[in-house]
Design a protein around this motif. Structure first.
Motif, PDB file in Angstrom:
ATOM      1  N   ALA A 127       1.075  -1.214   0.017  1.00  0.00           N
ATOM      2  CA  ALA A 127      -0.120   0.083   0.160  1.00  0.00           C
ATOM      3  C   ALA A 127       0.850   1.297  -0.052  1.00  0.00           C
ATOM      4  CB  ALA A 127      -1.004  -0.088   0.999  1.00  0.00           C
ATOM      5  N   ALA A 128       0.507   2.152  -0.855  1.00  0.00           N
ATOM      6  CA  ALA A 128       1.177   3.511  -0.802  1.00  0.00           C
ATOM      7  C   ALA A 128       0.420   4.766  -1.175  1.00  0.00           C
ATOM      8  CB  ALA A 128       2.281   3.258  -1.931  1.00  0.00           C
ATOM      9  N   VAL A 129       1.101   5.894  -0.865  1.00  0.00           N
ATOM     10  CA  VAL A 129       0.478   7.130  -1.395  1.00  0.00           C
ATOM     11  C   VAL A 129       1.073   7.689  -2.370  1.00  0.00           C
ATOM     12  CG1 VAL A 129      -0.006   9.476  -0.354  1.00  0.00           C
ATOM     13  CG2 VAL A 129      -0.290   7.681   1.322  1.00  0.00           C
ATOM     14  N   GLU A 130       0.220   8.171  -3.139  1.00  0.00           N
ATOM     15  CA  GLU A 130       0.762   8.877  -4.597  1.00  0.00           C
ATOM     16  C   GLU A 130       0.519  10.154  -4.116  1.00  0.00           C
ATOM     17  OE1 GLU A 130       1.159   7.981  -9.121  1.00  0.00           O
ATOM     18  OE2 GLU A 130      -0.961   8.675  -8.304  1.00  0.00           O
TER      19      GLU A 130
ATOM     20  N   TYR B   7      -3.026   3.833  -2.587  1.00  0.00           N
ATOM     21  CA  TYR B   7      -3.208   2.507  -3.498  1.00  0.00           C
ATOM     22  C   TYR B   7      -3.039   1.420  -2.796  1.00  0.00           C
ATOM     23  CZ  TYR B   7      -3.914   6.067  -7.306  1.00  0.00           C
ATOM     24  OH  TYR B   7      -4.496   6.902  -8.209  1.00  0.00           O
ATOM     25  N   LEU B   8      -3.573   0.376  -3.221  1.00  0.00           N
ATOM     26  CA  LEU B   8      -3.369  -0.819  -2.987  1.00  0.00           C
ATOM     27  C   LEU B   8      -2.569  -1.743  -4.175  1.00  0.00           C
ATOM     28  CD1 LEU B   8      -3.159  -3.295  -1.054  1.00  0.00           C
ATOM     29  CD2 LEU B   8      -5.563  -3.960  -1.860  1.00  0.00           C
ATOM     30  N   TYR B   9      -1.420  -2.131  -4.015  1.00  0.00           N
ATOM     31  CA  TYR B   9      -1.169  -3.273  -4.997  1.00  0.00           C
ATOM     32  C   TYR B   9      -0.996  -4.639  -4.543  1.00  0.00           C
ATOM     33  CZ  TYR B   9       1.020   1.423  -6.988  1.00  0.00           C
ATOM     34  OH  TYR B   9       1.237   2.595  -7.402  1.00  0.00           O
TER      35      TYR B   9
ATOM     36  N   THR C 169       5.916 -10.217  -9.120  1.00  0.00           N
ATOM     37  CA  THR C 169       5.372  -9.155  -9.392  1.00  0.00           C
ATOM     38  C   THR C 169       4.077  -8.602  -8.592  1.00  0.00           C
ATOM     39  OG1 THR C 169       3.933 -10.341 -10.900  1.00  0.00           O
ATOM     40  CG2 THR C 169       5.717  -9.602 -11.876  1.00  0.00           C
ATOM     41  N   LEU C 170       3.735  -7.512  -8.754  1.00  0.00           N
ATOM     42  CA  LEU C 170       2.340  -6.976  -8.212  1.00  0.00           C
ATOM     43  C   LEU C 170       1.271  -6.769  -9.154  1.00  0.00           C
ATOM     44  CD1 LEU C 170       4.030  -4.171  -6.008  1.00  0.00           C
ATOM     45  CD2 LEU C 170       3.112  -6.474  -5.147  1.00  0.00           C
ATOM     46  N   GLY C 171       0.184  -6.857  -8.672  1.00  0.00           N
ATOM     47  CA  GLY C 171      -1.020  -6.907  -9.607  1.00  0.00           C
ATOM     48  C   GLY C 171      -1.351  -5.262  -9.830  1.00  0.00           C
ATOM     49  N   SER C 172      -2.449  -5.182 -10.630  1.00  0.00           N
ATOM     50  CA  SER C 172      -2.817  -3.814 -10.911  1.00  0.00           C
ATOM     51  C   SER C 172      -3.220  -3.153  -9.716  1.00  0.00           C
ATOM     52  CB  SER C 172      -3.892  -3.776 -11.940  1.00  0.00           C
ATOM     53  OG  SER C 172      -3.576  -4.516 -13.168  1.00  0.00           O
ATOM     54  N   ARG C 173      -3.036  -1.673  -9.601  1.00  0.00           N
ATOM     55  CA  ARG C 173      -3.311  -1.087  -8.410  1.00  0.00           C
ATOM     56  C   ARG C 173      -4.685  -0.956  -8.374  1.00  0.00           C
ATOM     57  NH1 ARG C 173      -0.585   4.858  -9.249  1.00  0.00           N
ATOM     58  NH2 ARG C 173      -2.082   5.637 -10.646  1.00  0.00           N
ATOM     59  N   THR C 174      -5.147  -0.634  -7.150  1.00  0.00           N
ATOM     60  CA  THR C 174      -6.574  -0.082  -6.949  1.00  0.00           C
ATOM     61  C   THR C 174      -6.523   1.040  -5.809  1.00  0.00           C
ATOM     62  OG1 THR C 174      -7.339  -2.371  -7.137  1.00  0.00           O
ATOM     63  CG2 THR C 174      -8.862  -1.080  -5.953  1.00  0.00           C
TER      64      THR C 174
END
Length: 51
Positions: free
Chosen positions: A18-21, A31-33, A40-45
């Motif tokens: 999880a990260a803040v843009e 966002y959650l990746y 790899t990570l999936g598409s962010r939500t």
């Protein structure tokens, strides 16, 4: 991205990120990746705003 944190947020047994843009000093989108179980990570939500 800032304020990064890792954990299994969605309960699927795979590590997520999880990260803040946002530029420093401003609020932004949260966002959650989701983890995919490999390198790899999936598409962010987007899961929040105003962080």
């Amino acid at each position: 991205m800032r304020q990064l944190v890792g954990a299994d947020f969605n309960g699927d047994g795979k590590g997520d990120l999880a990260a803040v843009e946002a530029p420093p000093g401003s609020t932004g989108a949260f966002y959650l990746y989701p983890g995919t179980g490999n390198t790899t990570l999936g598409s962010r939500t987007r899961i929040g705003t105003g962080w």
